[in-house]
Design an enzyme around this catalytic site. Structure first.
Site, PDB file in Angstrom:
ATOM      1  N   MET A 170     -18.837 -23.825 -63.389  1.00  0.00           N
ATOM      2  CA  MET A 170     -17.730 -24.420 -62.618  1.00  0.00           C
ATOM      3  C   MET A 170     -18.234 -25.643 -61.863  1.00  0.00           C
ATOM      4  O   MET A 170     -19.350 -25.621 -61.340  1.00  0.00           O
ATOM      5  CB  MET A 170     -17.209 -23.405 -61.599  1.00  0.00           C
TER       6      MET A 170
ATOM      7  N   ASP B  38     -20.265 -18.590 -66.945  1.00  0.00           N
ATOM      8  CA  ASP B  38     -19.174 -19.370 -66.361  1.00  0.00           C
ATOM      9  C   ASP B  38     -19.699 -20.546 -65.558  1.00  0.00           C
ATOM     10  O   ASP B  38     -20.244 -20.367 -64.470  1.00  0.00           O
ATOM     11  CB  ASP B  38     -18.350 -18.461 -65.428  1.00  0.00           C
TER      12      ASP B  38
ATOM     13  N   MET C 221     -15.936 -24.648 -67.235  1.00  0.00           N
ATOM     14  CA  MET C 221     -14.755 -24.960 -66.419  1.00  0.00           C
ATOM     15  C   MET C 221     -15.072 -26.249 -65.669  1.00  0.00           C
ATOM     16  O   MET C 221     -15.215 -26.266 -64.436  1.00  0.00           O
ATOM     17  CB  MET C 221     -14.459 -23.794 -65.463  1.00  0.00           C
TER      18      MET C 221
ATOM     19  N   ASP D 294     -10.117 -13.724 -71.155  1.00  0.00           N
ATOM     20  CA  ASP D 294     -11.016 -13.830 -70.010  1.00  0.00           C
ATOM     21  C   ASP D 294     -10.243 -13.743 -68.694  1.00  0.00           C
ATOM     22  O   ASP D 294      -9.376 -14.578 -68.429  1.00  0.00           O
ATOM     23  CB  ASP D 294     -11.762 -15.170 -70.098  1.00  0.00           C
TER      24      ASP D 294
ATOM     25  N   SER E   7     -16.122  -8.207 -63.220  1.00  0.00           N
ATOM     26  CA  SER E   7     -16.165  -7.124 -62.233  1.00  0.00           C
ATOM     27  C   SER E   7     -16.052  -5.746 -62.865  1.00  0.00           C
ATOM     28  O   SER E   7     -16.665  -4.798 -62.365  1.00  0.00           O
ATOM     29  CB  SER E   7     -15.087  -7.296 -61.170  1.00  0.00           C
TER      30      SER E   7
ATOM     31  N   GLY F 247      -9.846 -10.555 -65.376  1.00  0.00           N
ATOM     32  CA  GLY F 247      -9.182  -9.314 -64.988  1.00  0.00           C
ATOM     33  C   GLY F 247      -9.130  -8.263 -66.089  1.00  0.00           C
ATOM     34  O   GLY F 247      -8.299  -7.346 -66.033  1.00  0.00           O
TER      35      GLY F 247
ATOM     36  N   MET G 170      -7.079 -17.580 -70.977  1.00  0.00           N
ATOM     37  CA  MET G 170      -7.363 -17.144 -69.610  1.00  0.00           C
ATOM     38  C   MET G 170      -6.248 -16.205 -69.159  1.00  0.00           C
ATOM     39  O   MET G 170      -5.063 -16.534 -69.265  1.00  0.00           O
ATOM     40  CB  MET G 170      -7.420 -18.342 -68.648  1.00  0.00           C
TER      41      MET G 170
ATOM     42  N   HIS H  20     -21.443 -13.875 -71.240  1.00  0.00           N
ATOM     43  CA  HIS H  20     -20.469 -14.916 -70.901  1.00  0.00           C
ATOM     44  C   HIS H  20     -20.961 -15.656 -69.648  1.00  0.00           C
ATOM     45  O   HIS H  20     -21.137 -15.055 -68.587  1.00  0.00           O
ATOM     46  CB  HIS H  20     -19.115 -14.244 -70.648  1.00  0.00           C
TER      47      HIS H  20
ATOM     48  N   HIS I 187     -18.837 -20.829 -71.059  1.00  0.00           N
ATOM     49  CA  HIS I 187     -17.461 -21.188 -70.687  1.00  0.00           C
ATOM     50  C   HIS I 187     -17.519 -22.309 -69.661  1.00  0.00           C
ATOM     51  O   HIS I 187     -17.852 -22.073 -68.499  1.00  0.00           O
ATOM     52  CB  HIS I 187     -16.758 -19.937 -70.120  1.00  0.00           C
TER      53      HIS I 187
ATOM     54  N   GLY J  62     -12.957 -11.307 -60.345  1.00  0.00           N
ATOM     55  CA  GLY J  62     -12.276 -10.258 -59.575  1.00  0.00           C
ATOM     56  C   GLY J  62     -10.812 -10.493 -59.303  1.00  0.00           C
ATOM     57  O   GLY J  62     -10.238  -9.893 -58.393  1.00  0.00           O
TER      58      GLY J  62
ATOM     59  N   GLY K 133     -11.701 -19.808 -61.921  1.00  0.00           N
ATOM     60  CA  GLY K 133     -12.355 -20.234 -60.681  1.00  0.00           C
ATOM     61  C   GLY K 133     -13.036 -19.102 -59.940  1.00  0.00           C
ATOM     62  O   GLY K 133     -13.981 -19.333 -59.187  1.00  0.00           O
TER      63      GLY K 133
ATOM     64  N   SER L 133     -19.375 -11.025 -68.017  1.00  0.00           N
ATOM     65  CA  SER L 133     -19.546 -12.306 -67.327  1.00  0.00           C
ATOM     66  C   SER L 133     -20.610 -12.172 -66.246  1.00  0.00           C
ATOM     67  O   SER L 133     -20.479 -11.364 -65.319  1.00  0.00           O
ATOM     68  CB  SER L 133     -18.228 -12.746 -66.697  1.00  0.00           C
TER      69      SER L 133
HETATM   70  C1  DX5 Z   1     -12.957 -16.836 -64.159  1.00  0.00           C
HETATM   71  C2  DX5 Z   1     -14.101 -16.714 -65.127  1.00  0.00           C
HETATM   72  C3  DX5 Z   1     -14.194 -15.341 -65.683  1.00  0.00           C
HETATM   73  C4  DX5 Z   1     -14.537 -14.314 -64.638  1.00  0.00           C
HETATM   74  C5  DX5 Z   1     -14.244 -12.951 -65.155  1.00  0.00           C
HETATM   75  O1  DX5 Z   1     -12.837 -18.127 -63.736  1.00  0.00           O
HETATM   76  O2  DX5 Z   1     -13.927 -17.601 -66.209  1.00  0.00           O
HETATM   77  O3  DX5 Z   1     -15.094 -15.287 -66.764  1.00  0.00           O
HETATM   78  O4  DX5 Z   1     -15.869 -14.374 -64.253  1.00  0.00           O
HETATM   79  O5  DX5 Z   1     -14.414 -12.047 -64.117  1.00  0.00           O
HETATM   80  P1  DX5 Z   1     -13.430 -10.805 -63.956  1.00  0.00           P
HETATM   81  O6  DX5 Z   1     -13.591  -9.989 -65.198  1.00  0.00           O
HETATM   82  O7  DX5 Z   1     -13.906 -10.142 -62.724  1.00  0.00           O
HETATM   83  O8  DX5 Z   1     -12.035 -11.358 -63.845  1.00  0.00           O
HETATM   84 ZN    ZN Z   2     -15.104 -17.197 -68.063  1.00  0.00          ZN
END
Ligand code: DX5
Ligand code: ZN
Length: 218
Positions: free
Chosen positions: A39, A37, A70, A177, A200, A179, A139, A35, A68, A147, A144, A10
């Site tokens: 938002m 993200d 959001m 997706d 991360s 952690g 998820m 990936h 992705h 990390g 959002g 990501s």
């Molecule tokens: C969270 C995102 C994820 C996030 C993943 O809202 O959709 O894609 O960036 O980051 P890590 O792997 O650090 O959880």
């Molecule tokens: Zn994502």
């Protein structure tokens, strides 16, 4: 021995002052998708980046883009995501009313149709549209932020989704997706995950290229 998952780092965890450097690093890696993200500050309590930034990323990236969204009303952006050259357009089940129509539109534009579920959203909500989805993304954190801590319940949810897909003889990919790290990758793949997103875990690693290999070989 587990099957080899696709790894989708990501870019939310990349250094935004050095996006080109970080994407070129991934170009040299064994990762599979990028990936991205998006938002909107409405669907999730954060704002990341939008189309101008993704267009710049797409110019440097040499591997498929996994977008992705959001955001509320993702159906408004099918043509723009297509114009980016995206491989996957992932929309949230919770963010759109006519999911069946939207997944069809995404496919007709030549992209893989992806539906994403928040941790609190049941698999029963996609029972009636599973045939329309090329990818189901679960998820494993509340979306959002990068990390966050992995929600362990996801492993069992992956297992149930795998059963749903296999029972119907579908080729739908299961993506996870949030952690994801070397601490849970093997369990996720064993449960039936095909694609692992990692922010991360990759970008905070001392050696991101090696970390991608570790996740692939989990
Ligand atoms: C969270 C995102 C994820 C996030 C993943 O809202 O959709 O894609 O960036 O980051 P890590 O792997 O650090 O959880
Ligand atoms: Zn994502």
């Amino acid at each position: 021995m587990n099957k080899t998952p696709l790894i989708a780092p990501s870019l939310l965890s990349a250094d935004f002052c050095n996006l080109e450097r970080d994407i070129r690093l991934l170009n040299r890696s064994n990762c599979d998708w990028y990936h991205l993200d998006v938002m909107d500050g409405v669907f999730v309590p954060n704002i990341s980046f939008g189309f101008p930034v993704m267009e710049a990323m797409a110019r440097v990236a040499t591997k498929p883009l996994d977008v992705h969204l959001m955001i509320v009303e993702p159906e408004k952006f099918v043509p723009q995501v297509k114009a980016l050259g995206a491989h996957v357009m992932n929309v949230h089940q919770e963010a759109t009313t006519h999911l069946h129509r939207l997944l069809g539109q995404i496919r007709r534009e030549g992209m893989l149709s992806g539906v994403t579920l928040n941790p609190s959203t049941s698999l029963t909500t996609i029972e009636d549209i599973l045939e329309e989805a090329d990818v189901v993304m679960l998820m494993s954190v509340n979306p959002g932020f990068a990390g966050q801590r992995f929600i362990p319940h996801t492993i069992e949810k992956v297992r149930r989704l795998r059963e749903m897909i296999d029972r119907r003889n579908l080729n739908t990919l299961i993506e996870v997706d949030g952690g994801v790290s070397r601490a849970n990758a093997a369990q996720l793949v064993e449960a039936g995950a095909d694609v692992l997103v990692a922010g991360s875990a990759v970008f905070k690693a001392l050696d991101p290229l090696q970390e991608i290999n570790i996740l692939k070989e989990c």
